[in-house]
Design a protein around this motif. Structure first.
Motif, PDB file in Angstrom:
ATOM      1  N   ARG A 144      68.212  48.160   8.832  1.00 41.91           N
ATOM      2  CA  ARG A 144      67.054  48.490   9.670  1.00 41.91           C
ATOM      3  C   ARG A 144      66.255  47.248  10.029  1.00 41.91           C
ATOM      4  O   ARG A 144      65.716  47.136  11.121  1.00 41.91           O
ATOM      5  CB  ARG A 144      66.083  49.385   8.905  1.00 41.91           C
ATOM      6  CG  ARG A 144      66.525  50.805   8.801  1.00 41.91           C
ATOM      7  CD  ARG A 144      65.683  51.479   7.738  1.00 41.91           C
ATOM      8  NE  ARG A 144      66.312  52.706   7.332  1.00 41.91           N
ATOM      9  CZ  ARG A 144      66.144  53.853   7.981  1.00 41.91           C
ATOM     10  NH1 ARG A 144      65.341  53.901   9.025  1.00 41.91           N
ATOM     11  NH2 ARG A 144      66.762  54.933   7.596  1.00 41.91           N
TER      12      ARG A 144
ATOM     13  N   LEU B 173      67.304  44.232  10.381  1.00 42.21           N
ATOM     14  CA  LEU B 173      67.985  43.461  11.428  1.00 42.21           C
ATOM     15  C   LEU B 173      67.827  44.137  12.785  1.00 42.21           C
ATOM     16  O   LEU B 173      67.583  43.486  13.804  1.00 42.21           O
ATOM     17  CB  LEU B 173      69.481  43.329  11.108  1.00 42.21           C
ATOM     18  CG  LEU B 173      69.870  42.430   9.932  1.00 42.21           C
ATOM     19  CD1 LEU B 173      71.381  42.444   9.758  1.00 42.21           C
ATOM     20  CD2 LEU B 173      69.368  41.012  10.149  1.00 42.21           C
ATOM     21  N   VAL B 174      67.961  45.469  12.795  1.00 43.38           N
ATOM     22  CA  VAL B 174      68.004  46.186  14.065  1.00 43.38           C
ATOM     23  C   VAL B 174      66.593  46.400  14.635  1.00 43.38           C
ATOM     24  O   VAL B 174      66.366  46.208  15.826  1.00 43.38           O
ATOM     25  CB  VAL B 174      68.714  47.543  13.889  1.00 43.38           C
ATOM     26  CG1 VAL B 174      68.600  48.381  15.145  1.00 43.38           C
ATOM     27  CG2 VAL B 174      70.180  47.315  13.542  1.00 43.38           C
ATOM     28  N   ASP B 175      65.652  46.779  13.770  1.00 41.05           N
ATOM     29  CA  ASP B 175      64.309  47.088  14.251  1.00 41.05           C
ATOM     30  C   ASP B 175      63.310  45.961  13.983  1.00 41.05           C
ATOM     31  O   ASP B 175      62.654  45.463  14.885  1.00 41.05           O
ATOM     32  CB  ASP B 175      63.790  48.361  13.575  1.00 41.05           C
ATOM     33  CG  ASP B 175      64.617  49.586  13.954  1.00 41.05           C
ATOM     34  OD1 ASP B 175      65.123  49.610  15.090  1.00 41.05           O
ATOM     35  OD2 ASP B 175      64.760  50.490  13.122  1.00 41.05           O
TER      36      ASP B 175
ATOM     37  N   ALA C 217      64.064  42.954  15.877  1.00 37.54           N
ATOM     38  CA  ALA C 217      64.638  43.348  17.172  1.00 37.54           C
ATOM     39  C   ALA C 217      64.415  42.319  18.264  1.00 37.54           C
ATOM     40  O   ALA C 217      65.220  42.194  19.184  1.00 37.54           O
ATOM     41  CB  ALA C 217      64.045  44.692  17.607  1.00 37.54           C
TER      42      ALA C 217
ATOM     43  N   SER D 161      75.238  41.044  17.077  1.00 40.90           N
ATOM     44  CA  SER D 161      75.553  41.954  18.164  1.00 40.90           C
ATOM     45  C   SER D 161      76.930  41.687  18.762  1.00 40.90           C
ATOM     46  O   SER D 161      77.105  41.570  19.968  1.00 40.90           O
ATOM     47  CB  SER D 161      74.462  41.889  19.256  1.00 40.90           C
ATOM     48  OG  SER D 161      74.512  43.057  20.072  1.00 40.90           O
TER      49      SER D 161
ATOM     50  N   GLN E 110      71.001  58.546  20.138  1.00 40.37           N
ATOM     51  CA  GLN E 110      70.559  57.694  21.245  1.00 40.37           C
ATOM     52  C   GLN E 110      69.962  56.380  20.791  1.00 40.37           C
ATOM     53  O   GLN E 110      69.450  55.607  21.596  1.00 40.37           O
ATOM     54  CB  GLN E 110      69.545  58.454  22.109  1.00 40.37           C
ATOM     55  CG  GLN E 110      70.172  59.666  22.769  1.00 40.37           C
ATOM     56  CD  GLN E 110      69.137  60.472  23.545  1.00 40.37           C
ATOM     57  OE1 GLN E 110      68.525  59.991  24.482  1.00 40.37           O
ATOM     58  NE2 GLN E 110      68.946  61.710  23.125  1.00 40.37           N
ATOM     59  N   SER E 111      69.987  56.138  19.474  1.00 40.88           N
ATOM     60  CA  SER E 111      69.325  54.914  19.015  1.00 40.88           C
ATOM     61  C   SER E 111      70.283  53.761  18.766  1.00 40.88           C
ATOM     62  O   SER E 111      69.860  52.627  18.646  1.00 40.88           O
ATOM     63  CB  SER E 111      68.516  55.204  17.749  1.00 40.88           C
ATOM     64  OG  SER E 111      69.352  55.757  16.764  1.00 40.88           O
TER      65      SER E 111
ATOM     66  N   VAL F 275      72.547  50.715  19.276  1.00 39.78           N
ATOM     67  CA  VAL F 275      72.682  49.681  20.299  1.00 39.78           C
ATOM     68  C   VAL F 275      74.068  49.082  20.151  1.00 39.78           C
ATOM     69  O   VAL F 275      74.408  48.544  19.102  1.00 39.78           O
ATOM     70  CB  VAL F 275      71.598  48.595  20.138  1.00 39.78           C
ATOM     71  CG1 VAL F 275      71.813  47.475  21.138  1.00 39.78           C
ATOM     72  CG2 VAL F 275      70.212  49.202  20.305  1.00 39.78           C
ATOM     73  N   LEU F 276      74.898  49.192  21.162  1.00 37.85           N
ATOM     74  CA  LEU F 276      76.266  48.679  21.052  1.00 37.85           C
ATOM     75  C   LEU F 276      76.264  47.159  21.159  1.00 37.85           C
ATOM     76  O   LEU F 276      75.350  46.562  21.737  1.00 37.85           O
ATOM     77  CB  LEU F 276      77.143  49.298  22.151  1.00 37.85           C
ATOM     78  CG  LEU F 276      77.307  50.822  21.998  1.00 37.85           C
ATOM     79  CD1 LEU F 276      78.178  51.390  23.096  1.00 37.85           C
ATOM     80  CD2 LEU F 276      77.892  51.179  20.625  1.00 37.85           C
ATOM     81  N   PRO F 277      77.289  46.515  20.601  1.00 38.53           N
ATOM     82  CA  PRO F 277      77.352  45.050  20.629  1.00 38.53           C
ATOM     83  C   PRO F 277      77.192  44.474  22.036  1.00 38.53           C
ATOM     84  O   PRO F 277      77.758  44.996  23.001  1.00 38.53           O
ATOM     85  CB  PRO F 277      78.737  44.755  20.058  1.00 38.53           C
ATOM     86  CG  PRO F 277      78.962  45.856  19.086  1.00 38.53           C
ATOM     87  CD  PRO F 277      78.360  47.067  19.762  1.00 38.53           C
ATOM     88  N   GLN F 278      76.382  43.422  22.112  1.00 41.04           N
ATOM     89  CA  GLN F 278      76.052  42.821  23.402  1.00 41.04           C
ATOM     90  C   GLN F 278      77.053  41.739  23.803  1.00 41.04           C
ATOM     91  O   GLN F 278      77.277  41.505  24.984  1.00 41.04           O
ATOM     92  CB  GLN F 278      74.636  42.213  23.283  1.00 41.04           C
ATOM     93  CG  GLN F 278      74.089  41.589  24.542  1.00 41.04           C
ATOM     94  CD  GLN F 278      72.663  41.077  24.350  1.00 41.04           C
ATOM     95  OE1 GLN F 278      72.094  41.152  23.264  1.00 41.04           O
ATOM     96  NE2 GLN F 278      72.070  40.540  25.417  1.00 41.04           N
TER      97      GLN F 278
END
Lengths: 432, 432
Positions: free
Chosen positions: A140, A142-144, A147, A215, A328-329, A331-334
């Motif tokens: 969390r 790392l992701v939030d 962000a 990502s 919906q939360s 985030v796929l690798p960029q």
């Protein structure tokens, strides 16, 4: 709101912890989510088995379909371990529109991308905080929490068994084999400790951390691994004398668009935040371009710590259910995956050699380093008890892994070099 | 999706950082949120001022209404500081249905409950991760990462200035005044350092942490505070000799339904994870019933670290906008506030005395402790250079604060006691 129903796959150490945390913190869960949570069905291997948890035996089943295809169940929690069969259970659960929480690093390191895609296409949540560093909410964070930043480096002590062994070896000067035996007796190491001590468990966690932090889809196969089974008391002795602490460190380093992910015994300066993470504790050190140095510390395993992470994920799923925003939360690798080659990986290195104790040996060795333009940060030489041998321990300044490997080949070729005893990375300088 | 427009209140250290992070990480933001982010208006005091950030001067304004009442603005970021006037700006922004991100601990420690209620009734987000421990995502970790656990204790090094000062005093044996001067020169301490060194800044952060961690409305007034301005070199010397490290620690402790929140110089065992948090770094140690010990470490202040937390909150708001779920994630306090009384607060204590060097003094002192049933963990006596005086330093076993205070009154009354030089709490035993 009605009761939310949980199906549990597995009722071992972590599964029992999940049942306990849901029961003992039911008030807090209701306050946050607005409705009660109930464990409806539990897949087990053996219904008769005596368990360390208070559970109604009529909800136990040996048939996975009673969980993953049960129309009364909203969320499936997977704490049974295993990879191939478990993946199929979870894919089936997702196809049946059940949200999934898993603690399974082996599974996520190999099939994470596939499972996340299945979750996304079924509009389901798939959370896996407990798969890395147990009770520490690092995924969390790392992701939030980070962000907005660009993470360039992560270093993790992400395996409690090896950290316990290295801590004891280092504190008491004990041999690897003795400490491993002790750890097995105390339940800190498994009967077959291979996956832990050879670094594979840590590698799985680093694949998961890198995928999120950078990502890009980093697989287990992308992680270079070496474990601690050949670390000797002498290596730890020299580490100390040179001002370093040895840890099994997972390194994930991004430079430009390329990354390196590896796990190996590594020397860290004593003042580095990771150097004082001892015993079975885990910690992940994260370096972000804007935030600088952060570290997340806590228990890496254990029934209740891991269960905390699982049930916190469960709360996340239930909050999403309340808002109607599941699936919906993610985030796929960029970025496309780009791995560094050995000549793009830079580090300092520790090297320990046995050499013939005669005039000019050190000169020959140092001149090989000079040829590749690599200089020394520290160097020590001690006579050995054995006839006419000396021990050299040195730490280089930064060099490419490729150059260092070439240097090693040439040093091994020297007649005066009796043996290259050990060689480790040295990490943890400024902002790195 | 269209561009999301930001209004900024303030363009100082943190505000400039926010502009920089939004610009430099625009790609990552777009990837996560699905649309670009633009800073539309910025409230400043002086439009002409030369700034360390590349910004179009036509978007600067001295009129707050151009931000908080601007129909083109979706989200207001408050980084101007101040309390009363700032509160009014933010209430106005919320009434105008603008989401708010703030880094303002002074404001949140005093008016947090009021602002959160206003946000909730306007269906707006109000996020404030940056208000505590800068770049460390501690608030999210308490709310989400440890959502399923019952947190019983938090200990925080949440003020970088005082941690810098104590670290330098301890390492170099320097005097408080000298290190403070040095810290002011280096920009680690403000010209008027009162709020930092007297513990008020830390107290604000502890009020915010306790409110979230214990799910009850803890106000600044509930926090007992003492600062570091009277900590002496001798105290640090004795700390070291006794195996402790002194830190300014915010303690938030829950026992049953009652809590204690305080900030004071505190001795921690050297092996405690907080003891090796040095220089200007912050860390929050969290103990949860199920998870056990965790710690979150990182930069506590600074332009870019704080901006990272602000912009990560901004990402949170924007993700909620995309899902249409703003203003629905806040969890209001679950419990009524109940503060512990002095006879319900237990701790170990450090005490340093100057006594007349004559037969029977130590016996008199120790017998007072015995009367209250308090025993000693460690005790040292050293002769002083001054005529006929001795210095006693001791650490007690656990005692109630009330008993300890009564003991101190009686010790002060002893004729042989020349002076009570200092007294501190000692924390950080097992699971506490």
């Amino acid at each position: 709101m009605e009761t939310i129903s949980i199906g549990l796959l597995g009722l071992g150490t972590v599964g029992s912890g999940v049942v306990k945390v849901i029961k003992s913190h039911q008030d807090k869960l209701i306050h946050q989510v607005g409705c009660p949570v109930e464990v409806k069905k539990v897949l087990v291997k053996d219904i008769q088995k005596v368990r360390d948890v208070d559970i109604d035996s009529t909800i136990l089943t040996t048939n996975p379909n009673e969980v993953v295809a049960n129309s009364e169940i909203d969320i499936v929690i997977e704490v049974m371990g295993g990879v191939e069969e478990t993946k199929n259970h979870l894919l089936q659960a997702l196809e049946n529109k059940k949200h999934v929480v898993t603690a399974n690093k082996d599974l996520m390191a190999v099939y994470g991308a596939e499972l996340l895609a299945a979750a996304s296409s079924n509009r389901c949540d798939l959370f896996y905080e407990a798969s890395v560093a147990g009770g520490v909410p690092i995924l969390r964070s790392l992701v939030d929490g980070l962000a907005s930043d660009r993470i360039t480096k992560m270093m993790g002590i992400v395996n409690g068994t090896t950290n316990y062994i290295l801590t004891k070896m280092s504190k008491h000067g004990s041999a690897y084999e003795d400490v491993l035996l002790e750890a097995q007796k105390l339940g800190y190491a498994e009967a077959d400790p291979t996956s832990d001590v050879e670094g594979l468990d840590a590698a799985r966690k680093m694949a998961i951390l890198s995928t999120l932090g950078f990502s890009m889809n980093v697989d287990l196969d992308d992680v270079k691994v070496s474990g601690i089974s050949s670390v000797s008391e002498e290596d730890l002795q020299y580490s100390k004398q040179l001002g370093y602490t040895m840890k099994l460190i997972g390194i994930a380093h991004r430079h430009g668009e390329k990354v390196e992910v590896s796990v190996q015994p590594t020397l860290l300066p004593n003042a580095h935040p990771l150097a004082s993470v001892n015993d079975e504790y885990n910690a992940v050190y994260v370096y972000g371009e804007a935030v600088g140095e952060t570290m997340f510390y806590g228990p890496g395993a254990g029934s209740l710590p891991t269960a905390t992470a699982v049930v916190s994920d469960l709360v996340g799923v239930m909050k999403n259910m309340r808002l109607g925003v599941n699936g919906q939360s993610a985030v796929l690798p960029q970025f496309p995956k780009q791995l560094k080659k050995d000549d793009e990986i830079y580090s300092k290195f520790f090297l320990r050699l046995h050499v013939v104790d005669e005039v000019g040996v050190l000169a020959k060795i140092t001149s090989i380093f000079s040829e590749w333009g690599v200089s020394f940060e520290k160097i020590m030489q001690n006579p050995l008890k054995e006839d006419n041998l000396s021990e050299i321990a040195l730490v280089t300044h930064r060099a490419s892994l490729k150059d260092y490997q070439d240097i090693l080949v040439n040093i091994r070729d020297l007649q005066a070099v009796e043996a290259v005893k050990s060689s480790y990375r040295v990490e943890g300088g400024m902002g790195a």
